[in-house]
Design a protein around this motif. Sequence first.
Motif, PDB file in Angstrom:
ATOM      1  N   SER A  33       0.806  -1.221   0.000  1.00 44.49           N
ATOM      2  CA  SER A  33       0.000   0.000   0.000  1.00 44.49           C
ATOM      3  C   SER A  33       0.838   1.270   0.000  1.00 44.49           C
ATOM      4  O   SER A  33       0.345   2.343  -0.338  1.00 44.49           O
ATOM      5  CB  SER A  33      -0.909   0.014   1.237  1.00 44.49           C
ATOM      6  OG  SER A  33      -0.145   0.192   2.418  1.00 44.49           O
ATOM      7  N   GLY A  34       2.097   1.155   0.411  1.00 51.82           N
ATOM      8  CA  GLY A  34       2.950   2.326   0.527  1.00 51.82           C
ATOM      9  C   GLY A  34       2.979   2.925   1.913  1.00 51.82           C
ATOM     10  O   GLY A  34       3.731   3.857   2.184  1.00 51.82           O
ATOM     11  N   GLY A  35       2.154   2.394   2.802  1.00 58.96           N
ATOM     12  CA  GLY A  35       2.127   2.876   4.172  1.00 58.96           C
ATOM     13  C   GLY A  35       3.254   2.290   5.006  1.00 58.96           C
ATOM     14  O   GLY A  35       4.093   1.515   4.516  1.00 58.96           O
ATOM     15  N   LEU A  36       3.265   2.639   6.275  1.00 59.34           N
ATOM     16  CA  LEU A  36       4.327   2.199   7.178  1.00 59.34           C
ATOM     17  C   LEU A  36       4.403   0.679   7.256  1.00 59.34           C
ATOM     18  O   LEU A  36       5.482   0.087   7.138  1.00 59.34           O
ATOM     19  CB  LEU A  36       4.104   2.798   8.570  1.00 59.34           C
ATOM     20  CG  LEU A  36       5.086   2.355   9.649  1.00 59.34           C
ATOM     21  CD1 LEU A  36       6.498   2.828   9.332  1.00 59.34           C
ATOM     22  CD2 LEU A  36       4.632   2.865  11.021  1.00 59.34           C
ATOM     23  N   PHE A  91       3.048  -5.250  -5.281  1.00 61.55           N
ATOM     24  CA  PHE A  91       1.845  -5.120  -6.098  1.00 61.55           C
ATOM     25  C   PHE A  91       0.860  -4.192  -5.400  1.00 61.55           C
ATOM     26  O   PHE A  91       0.457  -4.437  -4.262  1.00 61.55           O
ATOM     27  CB  PHE A  91       1.196  -6.480  -6.334  1.00 61.55           C
ATOM     28  CG  PHE A  91      -0.240  -6.390  -6.780  1.00 61.55           C
ATOM     29  CD1 PHE A  91      -0.582  -5.679  -7.923  1.00 61.55           C
ATOM     30  CD2 PHE A  91      -1.246  -7.004  -6.052  1.00 61.55           C
ATOM     31  CE1 PHE A  91      -1.913  -5.578  -8.324  1.00 61.55           C
ATOM     32  CE2 PHE A  91      -2.564  -6.911  -6.441  1.00 61.55           C
ATOM     33  CZ  PHE A  91      -2.906  -6.196  -7.584  1.00 61.55           C
ATOM     34  N   THR A  92       0.492  -3.117  -6.086  1.00 64.05           N
ATOM     35  CA  THR A  92      -0.509  -2.178  -5.573  1.00 64.05           C
ATOM     36  C   THR A  92      -1.705  -2.190  -6.509  1.00 64.05           C
ATOM     37  O   THR A  92      -1.561  -1.959  -7.718  1.00 64.05           O
ATOM     38  CB  THR A  92       0.064  -0.758  -5.479  1.00 64.05           C
ATOM     39  OG1 THR A  92       1.254  -0.776  -4.684  1.00 64.05           O
ATOM     40  CG2 THR A  92      -0.947   0.193  -4.858  1.00 64.05           C
ATOM     41  N   ALA A  93      -2.881  -2.479  -5.978  1.00 67.33           N
ATOM     42  CA  ALA A  93      -4.109  -2.520  -6.769  1.00 67.33           C
ATOM     43  C   ALA A  93      -4.835  -1.193  -6.646  1.00 67.33           C
ATOM     44  O   ALA A  93      -5.099  -0.725  -5.537  1.00 67.33           O
ATOM     45  CB  ALA A  93      -5.012  -3.654  -6.277  1.00 67.33           C
ATOM     46  N   ASP A  94      -5.142  -0.597  -7.781  1.00 73.15           N
ATOM     47  CA  ASP A  94      -5.940   0.625  -7.777  1.00 73.15           C
ATOM     48  C   ASP A  94      -7.406   0.235  -7.834  1.00 73.15           C
ATOM     49  O   ASP A  94      -7.947  -0.117  -8.884  1.00 73.15           O
ATOM     50  CB  ASP A  94      -5.573   1.507  -8.976  1.00 73.15           C
ATOM     51  CG  ASP A  94      -6.334   2.833  -8.983  1.00 73.15           C
ATOM     52  OD1 ASP A  94      -7.179   3.043  -8.088  1.00 73.15           O
ATOM     53  OD2 ASP A  94      -6.086   3.652  -9.887  1.00 73.15           O
ATOM     54  N   VAL A  95      -8.062   0.291  -6.669  1.00 77.42           N
ATOM     55  CA  VAL A  95      -9.500   0.035  -6.598  1.00 77.42           C
ATOM     56  C   VAL A  95     -10.237   1.315  -6.221  1.00 77.42           C
ATOM     57  O   VAL A  95     -11.358   1.272  -5.713  1.00 77.42           O
ATOM     58  CB  VAL A  95      -9.828  -1.106  -5.606  1.00 77.42           C
ATOM     59  CG1 VAL A  95      -9.424  -2.453  -6.180  1.00 77.42           C
ATOM     60  CG2 VAL A  95      -9.160  -0.868  -4.247  1.00 77.42           C
ATOM     61  N   GLY A  96      -9.563   2.446  -6.471  1.00 85.92           N
ATOM     62  CA  GLY A  96     -10.220   3.730  -6.264  1.00 85.92           C
ATOM     63  C   GLY A  96      -9.752   4.511  -5.065  1.00 85.92           C
ATOM     64  O   GLY A  96     -10.434   5.424  -4.614  1.00 85.92           O
ATOM     65  N   ASP A 129      -4.598  -0.727 -12.545  1.00 86.87           N
ATOM     66  CA  ASP A 129      -5.896  -0.064 -12.451  1.00 86.87           C
ATOM     67  C   ASP A 129      -6.990  -1.121 -12.566  1.00 86.87           C
ATOM     68  O   ASP A 129      -7.279  -1.630 -13.657  1.00 86.87           O
ATOM     69  CB  ASP A 129      -6.036   0.971 -13.565  1.00 86.87           C
ATOM     70  CG  ASP A 129      -7.326   1.792 -13.442  1.00 86.87           C
ATOM     71  OD1 ASP A 129      -8.193   1.425 -12.625  1.00 86.87           O
ATOM     72  OD2 ASP A 129      -7.463   2.796 -14.176  1.00 86.87           O
ATOM     73  N   LEU A 130      -7.595  -1.450 -11.445  1.00 88.32           N
ATOM     74  CA  LEU A 130      -8.633  -2.488 -11.397  1.00 88.32           C
ATOM     75  C   LEU A 130     -10.013  -1.895 -11.107  1.00 88.32           C
ATOM     76  O   LEU A 130     -10.943  -2.622 -10.755  1.00 88.32           O
ATOM     77  CB  LEU A 130      -8.285  -3.521 -10.317  1.00 88.32           C
ATOM     78  CG  LEU A 130      -6.929  -4.214 -10.451  1.00 88.32           C
ATOM     79  CD1 LEU A 130      -6.688  -5.110  -9.250  1.00 88.32           C
ATOM     80  CD2 LEU A 130      -6.843  -5.010 -11.746  1.00 88.32           C
ATOM     81  N   ARG A 131     -10.152  -0.588 -11.260  1.00 90.90           N
ATOM     82  CA  ARG A 131     -11.379   0.081 -10.832  1.00 90.90           C
ATOM     83  C   ARG A 131     -12.617  -0.402 -11.579  1.00 90.90           C
ATOM     84  O   ARG A 131     -13.647  -0.717 -10.962  1.00 90.90           O
ATOM     85  CB  ARG A 131     -11.231   1.591 -10.978  1.00 90.90           C
ATOM     86  CG  ARG A 131     -10.166   2.205 -10.063  1.00 90.90           C
ATOM     87  CD  ARG A 131     -10.002   3.687 -10.353  1.00 90.90           C
ATOM     88  NE  ARG A 131      -9.578   3.904 -11.738  1.00 90.90           N
ATOM     89  CZ  ARG A 131      -9.656   5.067 -12.374  1.00 90.90           C
ATOM     90  NH1 ARG A 131     -10.152   6.125 -11.740  1.00 90.90           N
ATOM     91  NH2 ARG A 131      -9.234   5.181 -13.629  1.00 90.90           N
ATOM     92  N   GLU A 132     -12.553  -0.441 -12.904  1.00 94.75           N
ATOM     93  CA  GLU A 132     -13.720  -0.872 -13.692  1.00 94.75           C
ATOM     94  C   GLU A 132     -14.089  -2.306 -13.344  1.00 94.75           C
ATOM     95  O   GLU A 132     -15.266  -2.638 -13.151  1.00 94.75           O
ATOM     96  CB  GLU A 132     -13.418  -0.745 -15.177  1.00 94.75           C
ATOM     97  CG  GLU A 132     -14.629  -0.971 -16.079  1.00 94.75           C
ATOM     98  CD  GLU A 132     -15.480   0.281 -16.271  1.00 94.75           C
ATOM     99  OE1 GLU A 132     -16.686   0.131 -16.498  1.00 94.75           O
ATOM    100  OE2 GLU A 132     -14.932   1.392 -16.181  1.00 94.75           O
ATOM    101  N   GLU A 133     -13.087  -3.153 -13.264  1.00 98.62           N
ATOM    102  CA  GLU A 133     -13.326  -4.556 -12.941  1.00 98.62           C
ATOM    103  C   GLU A 133     -13.890  -4.703 -11.532  1.00 98.62           C
ATOM    104  O   GLU A 133     -14.782  -5.529 -11.288  1.00 98.62           O
ATOM    105  CB  GLU A 133     -12.012  -5.327 -13.067  1.00 98.62           C
ATOM    106  CG  GLU A 133     -12.149  -6.827 -12.915  1.00 98.62           C
ATOM    107  CD  GLU A 133     -10.836  -7.536 -13.204  1.00 98.62           C
ATOM    108  OE1 GLU A 133     -10.819  -8.766 -13.079  1.00 98.62           O
ATOM    109  OE2 GLU A 133      -9.840  -6.859 -13.530  1.00 98.62           O
ATOM    110  N   PHE A 134     -13.393  -3.907 -10.616  1.00 96.94           N
ATOM    111  CA  PHE A 134     -13.888  -3.955  -9.241  1.00 96.94           C
ATOM    112  C   PHE A 134     -15.396  -3.660  -9.186  1.00 96.94           C
ATOM    113  O   PHE A 134     -16.157  -4.391  -8.549  1.00 96.94           O
ATOM    114  CB  PHE A 134     -13.122  -2.948  -8.387  1.00 96.94           C
ATOM    115  CG  PHE A 134     -13.642  -2.773  -6.988  1.00 96.94           C
ATOM    116  CD1 PHE A 134     -13.817  -3.853  -6.137  1.00 96.94           C
ATOM    117  CD2 PHE A 134     -13.960  -1.504  -6.508  1.00 96.94           C
ATOM    118  CE1 PHE A 134     -14.304  -3.687  -4.839  1.00 96.94           C
ATOM    119  CE2 PHE A 134     -14.442  -1.324  -5.228  1.00 96.94           C
ATOM    120  CZ  PHE A 134     -14.615  -2.416  -4.394  1.00 96.94           C
TER     121      PHE A 134
END
Length: 403
Positions: A12-15, A35-40, A64-69
Motif C-alpha cells: 500500500s505504501g504505508g508504514l 503489487f498495488t491494486a488501484d480500486v479507487g 488499475d482495477l477500478r472498472e473490474e472492481f
Amino acid sequence: MEKIKKVVLAYSGGLDTSVILAWIKENYGAEVIAFTADVGQGEEVEEAKQKALATGASKAYALDLREEFVRDFVFPVIRAAAVYENQYLMGTSIARPLIARELVRIAREEGADAIAHGATGKGNDQVRFELTAYALQPDIKVIAPWREWSFKGRTDLINYAKEKGIPVPVTPERPYSIDANLFHISYEGGVLEDPWVAPPKGMWRLTRDPEDAPDVPEEIEIEFEAGNPVAVNGQRMGPLELLQCLNQIAGKHGVGRVDIVENRFVGMKSRGCYETPGGTLLHIAHRAVESITLDREVMHLRDQLIPQYAEMVYNGFWYAPERIALQKFMDDIQQRVSGVARLKLYKGNAYVTGRKSDASLYDHKTVTFEEDEVYNQADAGGFIRLQALRLRTHAAKRLGPGE
C-alpha cells in the motif's frame, strides 16, 4: 525461516507494508515484488509504486482495477441485495478477493514462491486474502508478518523503519485507521474502539455532514437492466462512471454513513464507521425495482438467503463453491429486474418516491380501491376461512368444549 526465493507483496505504501518489504528481504533473504491494486483509493497508487522500488522491491506493479472492481465485485453484491448484519454493504470485503486474485496471478507469472500481505492477526482481511489465495492456488505459500514477527505496535515499526532507512510517512496523526476504495471508506481503531465515543468531527471524507447538506432536496432516477445499474437520470454510463457519479451526488447530500458494531469472523466484536454514498443509493433503488418485478415467493426465498450470502462474502469465501452457486441463483432471478427507481435525497436520507418497469407485476386494475371487474372481493371470505382452519382447530382443542 522457510526457504523462499521470491515473494509478491500486497503493497500500500504505508508504514506497515514498507516495513514488511524490508523485513521479508532481511528475514527470508527473498526477492520482493510489490503489487498495488488501484480500486479507487486515489493518487497514492503511483506513489506506492515508486516508494516500493525505493524501499528495495525488485519490481513494482500498479494496476488499475477500478472498472473490474465495480463490474465484477460491486455489482454482483448489489444484484444479491447483500448487507452484512443489516447495515454493512461490505466495501472492504469485496475488494480483498480481487486484490488477492491478482496477487496469485502475478506470483504465478513471476514464478514466485509465496505471496505476502500486511493484514493483522486480529482482523478479517487476513482470512479474505488467504482463503482467496488457497481457493485459486492450493499450494501457494503465504507470509503474514503480523503473525510472525516480534513487533508489538506502531512504535516498533517506526523504529525499525528508521534503522533501515525506510522513509516514515510524514502525515497528520489520525486517531483512527482508514481504508478506501471506490465503493466506500472504512474507519476503525483508535478513538473509535470505544463504541460510546462519537466519530470525530471532520472524519468523514466522501459525504458532507447532513447538517451542512443542501436545504433543497434532489431527485434522481437510477435505471437497472437484469439487476445491474446502467443509467442515472436517463444517461447511460459504464460501471465505473456510474458509481463515481452516484458517489458525488449522494456525498453532496450526506447519504451513506453508518456507525456499527459488527461481529468479525475471527470471533470479536468490532466498531466500524463506513460511508458508502453511491452504494447506498444503488441498494435502495435496486430494492425498489425488485418490489414491482419479482414474484412474491421468489423474493421471499431470496431474502432468506441474503444473510448467508452476505456472511460468505464478509468472511472471505468469494471463490468458494457455495458463494458461486448462490450467485448463480441470485443472478438468475435478476433477469426480470429491469426498470427505473426515483429517489429523493435530503439531509443524509435517501428514500423512494417512485418506481416503474415494463416487466412490472404491479396490476393497477387488481389493486385499485375503486370499482373493478377482475377481483371478486367475496372470494376473500373463503380464503380467510381456509387459512383459519388450523387456527380454529387448535383453539377448539385448547379451550375445550363449551368455551
